[in-house]
Scaffold this motif. Structure first.
Motif, mmCIF file in Angstrom:
data_model
loop_
_atom_site.group_PDB
_atom_site.id
_atom_site.type_symbol
_atom_site.label_atom_id
_atom_site.label_comp_id
_atom_site.label_asym_id
_atom_site.label_seq_id
_atom_site.Cartn_x
_atom_site.Cartn_y
_atom_site.Cartn_z
ATOM 1 N N THR A 98 60.766 84.033 56.272
ATOM 2 C CA THR A 98 61.569 82.842 56.536
ATOM 3 C C THR A 98 60.731 81.718 57.141
ATOM 4 O O THR A 98 61.116 80.547 57.082
ATOM 5 C CB THR A 98 62.757 83.203 57.452
ATOM 6 N N GLU A 99 59.576 82.061 57.700
ATOM 7 C CA GLU A 99 58.686 81.020 58.209
ATOM 8 C C GLU A 99 58.222 80.094 57.085
ATOM 9 O O GLU A 99 57.868 78.932 57.343
ATOM 10 C CB GLU A 99 57.486 81.645 58.926
ATOM 11 N N THR A 291 60.035 75.880 43.312
ATOM 12 C CA THR A 291 60.160 77.131 44.057
ATOM 13 C C THR A 291 58.813 77.489 44.656
ATOM 14 O O THR A 291 57.780 77.415 43.992
ATOM 15 C CB THR A 291 60.654 78.269 43.144
ATOM 16 N N VAL A 292 58.834 77.886 45.930
ATOM 17 C CA VAL A 292 57.627 78.203 46.687
ATOM 18 C C VAL A 292 57.595 79.702 46.956
ATOM 19 O O VAL A 292 58.621 80.307 47.280
ATOM 20 C CB VAL A 292 57.587 77.417 48.008
ATOM 21 N N LYS A 293 56.431 80.299 46.851
ATOM 22 C CA LYS A 293 56.274 81.732 47.070
ATOM 23 C C LYS A 293 56.023 82.044 48.542
ATOM 24 O O LYS A 293 55.516 81.212 49.297
ATOM 25 C CB LYS A 293 55.121 82.269 46.219
ATOM 26 N N ASP A 294 56.376 83.265 48.931
ATOM 27 C CA ASP A 294 56.131 83.709 50.297
ATOM 28 C C ASP A 294 54.716 84.273 50.420
ATOM 29 O O ASP A 294 53.915 84.226 49.479
ATOM 30 C CB ASP A 294 57.191 84.711 50.751
ATOM 31 N N ASN A 298 55.829 86.354 46.345
ATOM 32 C CA ASN A 298 57.142 86.402 45.713
ATOM 33 C C ASN A 298 57.883 85.078 45.874
ATOM 34 O O ASN A 298 57.755 84.414 46.914
ATOM 35 C CB ASN A 298 57.992 87.515 46.344
ATOM 36 N N ASP A 299 58.672 84.699 44.869
ATOM 37 C CA ASP A 299 59.518 83.517 44.990
ATOM 38 C C ASP A 299 60.398 83.654 46.231
ATOM 39 O O ASP A 299 61.048 84.691 46.441
ATOM 40 C CB ASP A 299 60.410 83.363 43.760
ATOM 41 N N ARG A 300 60.454 82.597 47.070
ATOM 42 C CA ARG A 300 61.179 82.725 48.337
ATOM 43 C C ARG A 300 62.009 81.506 48.699
ATOM 44 O O ARG A 300 63.107 81.648 49.253
ATOM 45 C CB ARG A 300 60.183 83.015 49.468
ATOM 46 N N VAL A 301 61.531 80.301 48.433
ATOM 47 C CA VAL A 301 62.245 79.083 48.829
ATOM 48 C C VAL A 301 62.303 78.129 47.645
ATOM 49 O O VAL A 301 61.274 77.845 47.017
ATOM 50 C CB VAL A 301 61.542 78.375 50.017
ATOM 51 N N THR A 302 63.501 77.640 47.337
ATOM 52 C CA THR A 302 63.652 76.596 46.323
ATOM 53 C C THR A 302 64.098 75.308 46.997
ATOM 54 O O THR A 302 64.957 75.323 47.875
ATOM 55 C CB THR A 302 64.638 77.016 45.219
ATOM 56 N N MET A 303 63.476 74.194 46.578
ATOM 57 C CA MET A 303 63.695 72.887 47.181
ATOM 58 C C MET A 303 64.005 71.858 46.106
ATOM 59 O O MET A 303 63.510 71.961 44.981
ATOM 60 C CB MET A 303 62.446 72.446 47.960
ATOM 61 N N GLY A 304 64.817 70.860 46.468
ATOM 62 C CA GLY A 304 65.080 69.759 45.564
ATOM 63 C C GLY A 304 65.603 68.570 46.331
ATOM 64 O O GLY A 304 66.062 68.689 47.471
ATOM 65 N N GLN A 305 65.526 67.384 45.704
ATOM 66 C CA GLN A 305 66.020 66.155 46.313
ATOM 67 C C GLN A 305 67.288 65.711 45.629
ATOM 68 O O GLN A 305 67.504 65.959 44.446
ATOM 69 C CB GLN A 305 64.956 65.065 46.252
ATOM 70 N N SER A 306 68.123 64.990 46.396
ATOM 71 C CA SER A 306 69.456 64.654 45.901
ATOM 72 C C SER A 306 69.412 63.689 44.730
ATOM 73 O O SER A 306 70.329 63.667 43.919
ATOM 74 C CB SER A 306 70.297 64.070 47.036
#
Length: 310
Positions: A98-99, A291-294, A298-306
């Motif tokens: 989660t970091e 998507t960012v890997k840990d 492994n795929d861990r965080v997905t990000m996007g802008q509005s």
């Protein structure tokens, strides 16, 4: 119980024992917790013999850990980021993966939101677009499903070190989790965090929009066999319908109403959910989706802008 052979209860004797399926660092950390000593004590004072009371407490904890109760629930604390957090049965135990979420959000803020830029005459700058308020008002960050508060408090701690221009709001459905999160905000000296009991967005004020929304929601499929290893933690914070995607879908679909133009949504998810979560973001109209890997790859965080930023 009387120590007939004190050597049997020494630190070096305990460390020679085998403890079925328990990580060595759990055993060492639990021993240090019981005797109230720093890590160096295991080396400098290995002849130290536990008292009857200490030995009884130590062995009871070993039995509980062997029965699948995590170390953090015995000690009542867990390290995360650069801080320490209280945990109990109402909260998930913060994990190193989660970091990545905290790290990515801070990196994005540093690259895209500058307090100095909000005072720039260039009204087309990204920071001016993201600052959906006057410069005198703080930027807003929302943490949905805060649990122990580890994400909200870590971000508030880091952002507070940089400037006083951020206000963090932490939301959780469970009062027990919020009580612990509030204690962690005090413990880590982050007064720039407010707490709201809410079912995701339902109790949030309508007159505030956020530059950043983050969440580590439930994302495990109810039939996932890995749940057997997580039996001590609150299931409501772990599982979600629709193969673990139901809460992520709800957060993504609701987030655009609460984000400023160009604002960031960042969500933690399962190692095999990257493609599915990216599609949820894209279907909801988010841009710059990635998507960012840990640390384990492994795929861990997905990000996007509005919206897209030009």
């Amino acid at each position: 119980m009387t120590n007939n052979n004190l050597e049997d209860y020494s630190i070096k004797a305990i460390k020679r024992r085998q403890y079925d399926d328990l990580p060595a660092h759990w055993v060492n950390d639990w021993l240090l917790h019981v005797i109230h000593q720093p890590a160096s004590f295991l080396i400098t004072d290995s002849d130290y013999c536990l008292s009857d009371e200490e030995l009884a407490l130590f062995e009871d904890g070993i039995k509980k850990m062997q029965a699948a109760i995590p170390l953090a629930y015995l000690t009542g604390k867990q390290a995360f980021w650069s801080l320490e957090f209280k945990v109990n049965e109402h909260t998930l135990i913060p994990r190193p993966d989660t970091e990545i979420l905290v790290e990515q959000v801070l990196t994005w803020i540093e690259a895209n939101v500058s307090v100095a830029d909000t005072r720039s005459p260039n009204q087309n700058s990204l920071s001016n677009i993201l600052n959906d308020s006057t410069p005198a008002q703080p930027f807003q960050l929302l943490d949905l499903g805060t649990g122990s508060g580890c994400i909200a408090v870590s971000l508030a701690h880091e952002l507070g070190l940089q400037s006083k221009d951020w206000q963090v709001t932490a939301v959780d459905y469970t009062k027990g989790a919020l009580d612990i999160a509030k204690q962690n905000a005090i413990l880590n000296d982050t007064p720039n965090v407010t707490f709201i009991q809410s079912d995701w967005f339902s109790a949030l004020p309508n007159d505030i929009k956020y530059q950043v929304i983050v969440s580590n929601p439930p994302y495990i499929d109810p039939v996932d066999p890995h749940l057997n290893n997580l039996s001590a933690e609150p299931l409501s914070a772990l599982i979600a319908d629709d193969k673990g995607l139901a809460d992520i879908q709800r957060i993504v679909s609701g987030a655009r109403d609460y984000l400023v133009q160009g604002g960031l949504l960042a969500i933690e998810h399962g190692y095999d959910q990257g493609d599915a979560v990216q599609q949820i973001f894209i279907d909801a109209g988010f841009a710059n989706v990635q998507t960012v890997k840990d640390y384990g790859g492994n795929d861990r965080v997905t990000m996007g802008q509005s919206v897209s930023i030009i």
